[in-house]
Design a protein around this motif. Structure first.
Motif, mmCIF file in Angstrom:
data_model
loop_
_atom_site.group_PDB
_atom_site.id
_atom_site.type_symbol
_atom_site.label_atom_id
_atom_site.label_comp_id
_atom_site.label_asym_id
_atom_site.label_seq_id
_atom_site.Cartn_x
_atom_site.Cartn_y
_atom_site.Cartn_z
ATOM 1 N N GLN A 91 0.742 -6.871 6.554
ATOM 2 C CA GLN A 91 1.175 -5.533 6.939
ATOM 3 C C GLN A 91 2.430 -5.661 7.791
ATOM 4 O O GLN A 91 2.489 -6.491 8.709
ATOM 5 N N PHE A 92 3.447 -4.838 7.502
ATOM 6 C CA PHE A 92 4.681 -4.913 8.265
ATOM 7 C C PHE A 92 5.286 -3.516 8.391
ATOM 8 O O PHE A 92 4.958 -2.604 7.623
ATOM 9 N N SER A 93 6.149 -3.354 9.372
ATOM 10 C CA SER A 93 6.821 -2.073 9.636
ATOM 11 C C SER A 93 5.838 -0.915 9.721
ATOM 12 O O SER A 93 6.140 0.196 9.282
ATOM 13 N N GLY A 94 4.651 -1.194 10.219
ATOM 14 C CA GLY A 94 3.693 -0.134 10.449
ATOM 15 C C GLY A 94 2.884 0.290 9.243
ATOM 16 O O GLY A 94 1.672 0.095 9.186
ATOM 17 N N THR A 95 3.570 0.856 8.247
ATOM 18 C CA THR A 95 2.848 1.453 7.114
ATOM 19 C C THR A 95 3.081 0.743 5.784
ATOM 20 O O THR A 95 2.669 1.252 4.744
ATOM 21 N N TRP A 96 3.706 -0.436 5.789
ATOM 22 C CA TRP A 96 3.983 -1.156 4.543
ATOM 23 C C TRP A 96 3.105 -2.408 4.456
ATOM 24 O O TRP A 96 2.851 -3.071 5.466
ATOM 25 N N VAL A 97 2.662 -2.714 3.238
ATOM 26 C CA VAL A 97 1.805 -3.883 2.994
ATOM 27 C C VAL A 97 2.340 -4.633 1.778
ATOM 28 O O VAL A 97 2.588 -4.025 0.728
ATOM 29 N N ARG A 135 2.177 -7.697 -4.936
ATOM 30 C CA ARG A 135 2.073 -6.239 -4.857
ATOM 31 C C ARG A 135 2.743 -5.737 -3.594
ATOM 32 O O ARG A 135 2.854 -6.461 -2.590
ATOM 33 N N LEU A 136 3.197 -4.502 -3.650
ATOM 34 C CA LEU A 136 3.843 -3.846 -2.514
ATOM 35 C C LEU A 136 3.226 -2.469 -2.373
ATOM 36 O O LEU A 136 3.152 -1.710 -3.348
ATOM 37 N N GLY A 137 2.756 -2.150 -1.161
ATOM 38 C CA GLY A 137 2.065 -0.892 -0.970
ATOM 39 C C GLY A 137 2.514 -0.141 0.268
ATOM 40 O O GLY A 137 3.178 -0.686 1.157
ATOM 41 N N TRP A 138 2.133 1.137 0.303
ATOM 42 C CA TRP A 138 2.425 2.027 1.424
ATOM 43 C C TRP A 138 1.132 2.698 1.844
ATOM 44 O O TRP A 138 0.341 3.144 0.994
ATOM 45 N N LEU A 139 0.880 2.751 3.153
ATOM 46 C CA LEU A 139 -0.349 3.339 3.669
ATOM 47 C C LEU A 139 -0.223 4.856 3.706
ATOM 48 O O LEU A 139 0.467 5.423 4.563
ATOM 49 N N ALA A 140 -0.911 5.515 2.777
ATOM 50 C CA ALA A 140 -0.944 6.974 2.785
ATOM 51 C C ALA A 140 -1.776 7.485 3.951
ATOM 52 O O ALA A 140 -1.600 8.615 4.415
ATOM 53 N N ALA A 141 -2.707 6.664 4.431
ATOM 54 C CA ALA A 141 -3.520 6.905 5.621
ATOM 55 C C ALA A 141 -3.866 5.528 6.173
ATOM 56 O O ALA A 141 -3.697 4.524 5.466
ATOM 57 N N HIS A 180 1.069 -15.896 -23.608
ATOM 58 C CA HIS A 180 1.476 -15.632 -22.234
ATOM 59 C C HIS A 180 2.476 -14.476 -22.215
ATOM 60 O O HIS A 180 3.124 -14.183 -23.219
ATOM 61 N N GLY A 181 2.578 -13.854 -21.057
ATOM 62 C CA GLY A 181 3.492 -12.730 -20.927
ATOM 63 C C GLY A 181 3.567 -12.248 -19.487
ATOM 64 O O GLY A 181 3.430 -13.040 -18.550
ATOM 65 N N TRP A 182 3.751 -10.957 -19.304
ATOM 66 C CA TRP A 182 3.903 -10.394 -17.969
ATOM 67 C C TRP A 182 3.168 -9.065 -17.900
ATOM 68 O O TRP A 182 2.782 -8.492 -18.918
ATOM 69 N N PHE A 183 2.956 -8.591 -16.673
ATOM 70 C CA PHE A 183 2.249 -7.331 -16.493
ATOM 71 C C PHE A 183 2.884 -6.524 -15.363
ATOM 72 O O PHE A 183 3.594 -7.048 -14.499
ATOM 73 N N ILE A 184 2.605 -5.224 -15.379
ATOM 74 C CA ILE A 184 3.021 -4.309 -14.319
ATOM 75 C C ILE A 184 1.928 -3.266 -14.160
ATOM 76 O O ILE A 184 1.237 -2.925 -15.132
ATOM 77 N N GLY A 185 1.739 -2.784 -12.948
ATOM 78 C CA GLY A 185 0.680 -1.808 -12.737
ATOM 79 C C GLY A 185 0.759 -1.167 -11.373
ATOM 80 O O GLY A 185 1.775 -1.237 -10.678
ATOM 81 N N GLY A 186 -0.335 -0.557 -10.953
ATOM 82 C CA GLY A 186 -0.403 0.100 -9.663
ATOM 83 C C GLY A 186 -1.779 0.691 -9.445
ATOM 84 O O GLY A 186 -2.601 0.767 -10.363
ATOM 85 N N GLY A 187 -2.041 1.094 -8.201
ATOM 86 C CA GLY A 187 -3.356 1.651 -7.918
ATOM 87 C C GLY A 187 -3.495 2.147 -6.501
ATOM 88 O O GLY A 187 -2.513 2.282 -5.757
ATOM 89 N N VAL A 188 -4.747 2.407 -6.136
ATOM 90 C CA VAL A 188 -5.106 2.893 -4.796
ATOM 91 C C VAL A 188 -6.280 2.066 -4.293
ATOM 92 O O VAL A 188 -7.240 1.813 -5.035
ATOM 93 N N GLU A 189 -6.195 1.633 -3.048
ATOM 94 C CA GLU A 189 -7.299 0.911 -2.410
ATOM 95 C C GLU A 189 -7.644 1.619 -1.108
ATOM 96 O O GLU A 189 -6.751 1.932 -0.315
ATOM 97 N N ASN A 190 -8.909 1.889 -0.896
ATOM 98 C CA ASN A 190 -9.315 2.599 0.314
ATOM 99 C C ASN A 190 -10.618 2.049 0.870
ATOM 100 O O ASN A 190 -11.468 1.542 0.143
ATOM 101 N N SER A 191 -10.753 2.141 2.191
ATOM 102 C CA SER A 191 -11.982 1.747 2.852
ATOM 103 C C SER A 191 -13.111 2.670 2.408
ATOM 104 O O SER A 191 -12.913 3.871 2.212
ATOM 105 N N LEU A 192 -14.314 2.113 2.254
ATOM 106 C CA LEU A 192 -15.455 2.964 1.908
ATOM 107 C C LEU A 192 -15.775 3.945 3.026
ATOM 108 O O LEU A 192 -16.444 4.955 2.788
ATOM 109 N N ASN A 193 -15.302 3.660 4.256
ATOM 110 C CA ASN A 193 -15.462 4.626 5.335
ATOM 111 C C ASN A 193 -14.747 5.935 5.022
ATOM 112 O O ASN A 193 -15.029 6.970 5.612
ATOM 113 N N PHE A 194 -13.808 5.886 4.095
ATOM 114 C CA PHE A 194 -13.082 7.073 3.658
ATOM 115 C C PHE A 194 -14.051 8.098 3.075
ATOM 116 O O PHE A 194 -13.802 9.300 3.106
ATOM 117 N N PHE A 195 -15.185 7.625 2.536
ATOM 118 C CA PHE A 195 -16.204 8.504 1.965
ATOM 119 C C PHE A 195 -17.349 8.756 2.942
ATOM 120 O O PHE A 195 -18.397 9.272 2.547
#
Length: 262
Positions: A91-97, A135-141, A180-195
């Motif tokens: 985690q860096f710059s506060g909200t970036w991972v 991967r590169l992510g941003w904390l929405a919360a 062999h080849g390459w891939f690209i994607g994306g997603g959302v990861e959240n703590s179960l405490n979110f629920f």
């Protein structure tokens, strides 16, 4: 007159002192605490499953001459898979991972393989695959990470047995192979405490991924001799696989939000 003023002043002073003595001690007010800050730096493992779609652009060549006999035709299929993996985030710059990870998939994502000249059709199965990427992510919360990822991938495709129009074994197959080849994607990861679930360290991840594998040329082989089929054809095909998965994630360093101390 002076005596009168002095008497009034003395009375006022005594009255003020008595009033102050009657007042209680001033209550202590604690400084407000800052909002908890989540710490995403550390190792994690995950496991889950999902479903996928497979597409391939194929054309037929003459085995002896290599001359194309058909134009490209797109075939497809679908199936399911399971996945396991591990990674490390910073985690860096506060909200970036940012992070690195590796994972493996196993299951049965099937795609159609067809030779329209001989009127035979087979099913090719993506049995296992693996990926290594970043991967590169941003904390929405504080406990919700949105991210994109990409990297290198490999896959193993199983043997394909062909059937004729009547559903009878045509005596022809394609051997299994790796690509062999390459891939690209994306997603959302959240703590179960979110629920509202009290589960420190446990997260849920939902991810979409597209993987593109290099084209492969294979000869149609005789089922008995495993040699090129007499008067047979070569099939050249690439592979594009799309998957959606949901996984449980455990973060080893996550013991709850970090709160600043005073």
């Amino acid at each position: 007159m002076k005596k009168t003023l002095l008497a009034l002043a003395a009375i006022a002073a005594m009255t003020g002192s008595a009033s102050a003595a009657d007042l209680g001690a001033r209550p202590y007010v604690k400084a407000p605490m800052p909002a908890p800050v989540a710490n995403w730096t550390g190792f994690y493992i995950f496991g889950g499953g999902g479903g996928g779609l497979s597409n391939a652009d194929q054309h037929i060549n003459d085995t002896a001459t290599g001359i194309p006999l058909t134009i490209d035709q797109r075939q497809g299929g679908s199936g399911w898979f399971g996945t396991v993996g591990a990674g490390y985030d910073w985690q860096f710059s506060g909200t970036w991972v940012a992070g690195v990870f590796g994972d493996a998939q196993f299951g049965s994502i099937r795609a159609t393989i067809q030779d329209p000249i001989f009127d035979i059709t087979g099913t090719q199965k993506l049995e296992t695959s693996w990926a290594a990427g970043v991967r590169l992510g941003w904390l929405a919360a504080p406990n919700v990470l949105t991210y994109v990822n990409g990297g290198y991938s490999g896959a193993h495709f199983g043997r394909t047995n062909f059937m004729d129009l009547a559903g009878v074994d045509a005596g022809v197959h394609l051997n299994s192979y790796d690509r062999h080849g390459w891939f690209i994607g994306g997603g959302v990861e959240n703590s179960l405490n979110f629920f509202g679930i009290n589960s420190p360290g446990w997260f849920m991840k939902t991810e979409y991924r597209s993987a593109f594998y290099n084209a492969k040329t294979q000869s149609e082989l005789d089922n008995v001799t495993n040699l090129p089929f007499v008067g047979g054809h070569d099939i050249r095909a690439n592979s594009w696989n799309q998957t959606i998965s949901t996984s449980l994630v455990y973060r080893f360093n996550w013991t709850g939000p970090v709160v600043a101390k005073y």
